[in-house]
Motif scaffolding. Structure first.
Motif, PDB file in Angstrom:
ATOM      1  N   GLU A 183       0.859  -1.186   0.000  1.00 51.81           N
ATOM      2  CA  GLU A 183       0.000   0.000   0.000  1.00 51.81           C
ATOM      3  C   GLU A 183       0.894   1.235   0.000  1.00 51.81           C
ATOM      4  OE1 GLU A 183      -3.208   0.220  -0.309  1.00 51.81           O
ATOM      5  OE2 GLU A 183      -3.873  -1.838   0.083  1.00 51.81           O
ATOM      6  N   VAL A 184       0.344   2.357  -0.468  1.00 55.34           N
ATOM      7  CA  VAL A 184       1.154   3.570  -0.592  1.00 55.34           C
ATOM      8  C   VAL A 184       1.646   4.079   0.764  1.00 55.34           C
ATOM      9  CG1 VAL A 184       0.186   4.314  -2.781  1.00 55.34           C
ATOM     10  CG2 VAL A 184      -0.959   4.970  -0.674  1.00 55.34           C
ATOM     11  N   TYR A 185       0.849   3.909   1.819  1.00 55.07           N
ATOM     12  CA  TYR A 185       1.299   4.397   3.126  1.00 55.07           C
ATOM     13  C   TYR A 185       2.475   3.581   3.653  1.00 55.07           C
ATOM     14  CZ  TYR A 185      -2.286   0.868   4.201  1.00 55.07           C
ATOM     15  OH  TYR A 185      -3.062  -0.262   4.216  1.00 55.07           O
ATOM     16  N   GLY A 186       2.568   2.316   3.240  1.00 48.42           N
ATOM     17  CA  GLY A 186       3.734   1.518   3.613  1.00 48.42           C
ATOM     18  C   GLY A 186       4.988   2.040   2.938  1.00 48.42           C
ATOM     19  N   VAL A 187       4.846   2.399   1.664  1.00 45.95           N
ATOM     20  CA  VAL A 187       5.976   2.962   0.912  1.00 45.95           C
ATOM     21  C   VAL A 187       6.362   4.321   1.505  1.00 45.95           C
ATOM     22  CG1 VAL A 187       6.758   3.761  -1.353  1.00 45.95           C
ATOM     23  CG2 VAL A 187       5.314   1.717  -1.167  1.00 45.95           C
ATOM     24  N   GLY A 188       5.359   5.118   1.864  1.00 48.62           N
ATOM     25  CA  GLY A 188       5.645   6.417   2.477  1.00 48.62           C
ATOM     26  C   GLY A 188       6.427   6.272   3.775  1.00 48.62           C
ATOM     27  N   ALA A 189       6.011   5.321   4.604  1.00 51.33           N
ATOM     28  CA  ALA A 189       6.731   5.073   5.854  1.00 51.33           C
ATOM     29  C   ALA A 189       8.154   4.610   5.584  1.00 51.33           C
ATOM     30  CB  ALA A 189       5.979   4.031   6.682  1.00 51.33           C
ATOM     31  N   PHE A 190       8.319   3.769   4.562  1.00 47.73           N
ATOM     32  CA  PHE A 190       9.639   3.282   4.167  1.00 47.73           C
ATOM     33  C   PHE A 190      10.546   4.448   3.771  1.00 47.73           C
ATOM     34  CE2 PHE A 190      12.681   1.799   1.018  1.00 47.73           C
ATOM     35  CZ  PHE A 190      13.148   0.605   1.537  1.00 47.73           C
ATOM     36  N   LEU A 191      10.018   5.378   2.991  1.00 45.00           N
ATOM     37  CA  LEU A 191      10.815   6.526   2.548  1.00 45.00           C
ATOM     38  C   LEU A 191      11.170   7.442   3.716  1.00 45.00           C
ATOM     39  CD1 LEU A 191       8.931   7.362  -0.766  1.00 45.00           C
ATOM     40  CD2 LEU A 191      11.175   6.281  -0.539  1.00 45.00           C
ATOM     41  N   MET A 192      10.218   7.646   4.622  1.00 51.20           N
ATOM     42  CA  MET A 192      10.503   8.447   5.821  1.00 51.20           C
ATOM     43  C   MET A 192      11.616   7.801   6.644  1.00 51.20           C
ATOM     44  SD  MET A 192       6.589   9.353   6.934  1.00 51.20           S
ATOM     45  CE  MET A 192       7.020  10.204   8.455  1.00 51.20           C
ATOM     46  N   ALA A 193      11.537   6.481   6.787  1.00 46.99           N
ATOM     47  CA  ALA A 193      12.577   5.758   7.528  1.00 46.99           C
ATOM     48  C   ALA A 193      13.923   5.898   6.833  1.00 46.99           C
ATOM     49  CB  ALA A 193      12.183   4.287   7.655  1.00 46.99           C
ATOM     50  N   GLY A 194      13.914   5.771   5.507  1.00 38.55           N
ATOM     51  CA  GLY A 194      15.166   5.857   4.756  1.00 38.55           C
ATOM     52  C   GLY A 194      15.858   7.196   4.911  1.00 38.55           C
ATOM     53  N   ILE A 195      15.081   8.271   4.958  1.00 34.22           N
ATOM     54  CA  ILE A 195      15.659   9.606   5.133  1.00 34.22           C
ATOM     55  C   ILE A 195      16.394   9.699   6.467  1.00 34.22           C
ATOM     56  CG2 ILE A 195      15.073  12.041   5.520  1.00 34.22           C
ATOM     57  CD1 ILE A 195      12.813  11.642   3.436  1.00 34.22           C
ATOM     58  N   GLU A 196      15.767   9.185   7.530  1.00 29.49           N
ATOM     59  CA  GLU A 196      16.414   9.234   8.846  1.00 29.49           C
ATOM     60  C   GLU A 196      17.639   8.345   8.893  1.00 29.49           C
ATOM     61  OE1 GLU A 196      15.828  11.402  11.175  1.00 29.49           O
ATOM     62  OE2 GLU A 196      14.184  12.234  10.012  1.00 29.49           O
ATOM     63  N   MET A 197      17.604   7.212   8.201  1.00 27.72           N
ATOM     64  CA  MET A 197      18.765   6.330   8.189  1.00 27.72           C
ATOM     65  C   MET A 197      19.912   6.954   7.417  1.00 27.72           C
ATOM     66  SD  MET A 197      17.722   4.101  10.184  1.00 27.72           S
ATOM     67  CE  MET A 197      19.235   3.147  10.150  1.00 27.72           C
ATOM     68  N   LEU A 198      19.620   7.700   6.363  1.00 33.92           N
ATOM     69  CA  LEU A 198      20.672   8.423   5.652  1.00 33.92           C
ATOM     70  C   LEU A 198      21.305   9.486   6.561  1.00 33.92           C
ATOM     71  CD1 LEU A 198      19.100   8.931   2.116  1.00 33.92           C
ATOM     72  CD2 LEU A 198      21.175   7.653   2.648  1.00 33.92           C
ATOM     73  N   LYS A 199      20.492  10.176   7.326  1.00 40.49           N
ATOM     74  CA  LYS A 199      21.003  11.166   8.272  1.00 40.49           C
ATOM     75  C   LYS A 199      21.859  10.503   9.341  1.00 40.49           C
ATOM     76  CE  LYS A 199      17.088  14.366   7.809  1.00 40.49           C
ATOM     77  NZ  LYS A 199      15.922  14.967   8.525  1.00 40.49           N
ATOM     78  N   MET A 200      21.455   9.322   9.760  1.00 45.50           N
ATOM     79  CA  MET A 200      22.192   8.604  10.804  1.00 45.50           C
ATOM     80  C   MET A 200      23.581   8.231  10.329  1.00 45.50           C
ATOM     81  SD  MET A 200      20.939   5.275  13.006  1.00 45.50           S
ATOM     82  CE  MET A 200      19.372   6.070  13.411  1.00 45.50           C
ATOM     83  N   LYS A 201      23.699   7.867   9.050  1.00 46.53           N
ATOM     84  CA  LYS A 201      25.015   7.501   8.509  1.00 46.53           C
ATOM     85  C   LYS A 201      25.936   8.716   8.476  1.00 46.53           C
ATOM     86  CE  LYS A 201      23.680   3.516   5.721  1.00 46.53           C
ATOM     87  NZ  LYS A 201      23.666   2.937   4.361  1.00 46.53           N
TER      88      LYS A 201
END
Length: 201
Positions: A183-201
């Motif tokens: 579902e699109v909200y799952g993809v949205g959550a995935f992208l939000m998570a990815g942004i924070e993980m990029l910041k963490m690196k």
């Protein structure tokens, strides 16, 4: 409402935000488990293992929503710490619900009855944890470890064609999930998570 205050400067929006949010917390937040019921009808329900029913994605919405609120709410607002405290309490509870592979499930406290990962919840939780780590709010190493482990699990469920699997369809309670559900909200959550993980690196 916090955003409306930012735009207008009218504190009536913050007052309304506090009133409505506290009404939800007072009726749906379990002070022992530090998780939210989806609605009042769920409070007396029990899962097969006898645990209270806390829906994964429902708690994901709350846990991902609080960082968005804290980024908008003035830090000197009298209830800023009220929201921050709920966020910290939830973070501790959410980490305890993560499985050994890094995922969360449709039912927070009964993963055996819902053995598949549920990636809209997992995405929201990785985002919320990653944000807290990056902001210096979640200082214990367990939070960074949980976020990284969760992100690794999320990535493993992306199909070759780019589809994120194991996302529970629109619902109001825990249900079984399969690898071909998305579902699109799952993809949205995935992208939000990815942004924070990029910041963490």
């Amino acid at each position: 409402y916090a955003a409306l205050y930012t735009i207008t400067g009218d504190r009536i929006y913050l007052d309304y935000l506090d009133t409505e949010y506290k009404a939800c917390v007072d009726s749906l937040y379990d002070k022992e488990e530090h998780l939210f019921y989806r609605d009042n009808k769920r409070i007396p329900l029990r899962e097969k293992n006898g645990s209270k029913q806390f829906w994964g994605r429902g708690n994901g919405w709350v846990f991902a929503g609080i960082p968005l609120l804290l980024q908008t709410l003035p830090k000197d607002h009298p209830t800023y710490d009220y929201y921050l405290n709920i966020y910290k309490e939830m973070a501790s509870a959410i980490v305890q619900c993560q499985d050994k592979n890094g995922s969360w499930h449709a039912s927070m406290l009964d993963p055996d009855s819902y053995p598949s990962p549920e990636n809209s919840a997992s995405g929201f939780f990785v985002y919320g944890l990653g944000w807290g780590v990056n902001q210096g709010i979640l200082k214990d190493r367990k939070y960074k470890k949980a976020a990284r482990k969760g992100w690794k699990a999320l990535k493993s469920y992306v199909h070759e064609d780019g589809m994120l699997g194991y996302v529970q369809p629109v619902s109001a309670a825990p249900e079984q999930v399969t690898q071909n559900m998305t579902e699109v909200y799952g993809v949205g959550a995935f992208l939000m998570a990815g942004i924070e993980m990029l910041k963490m690196k």
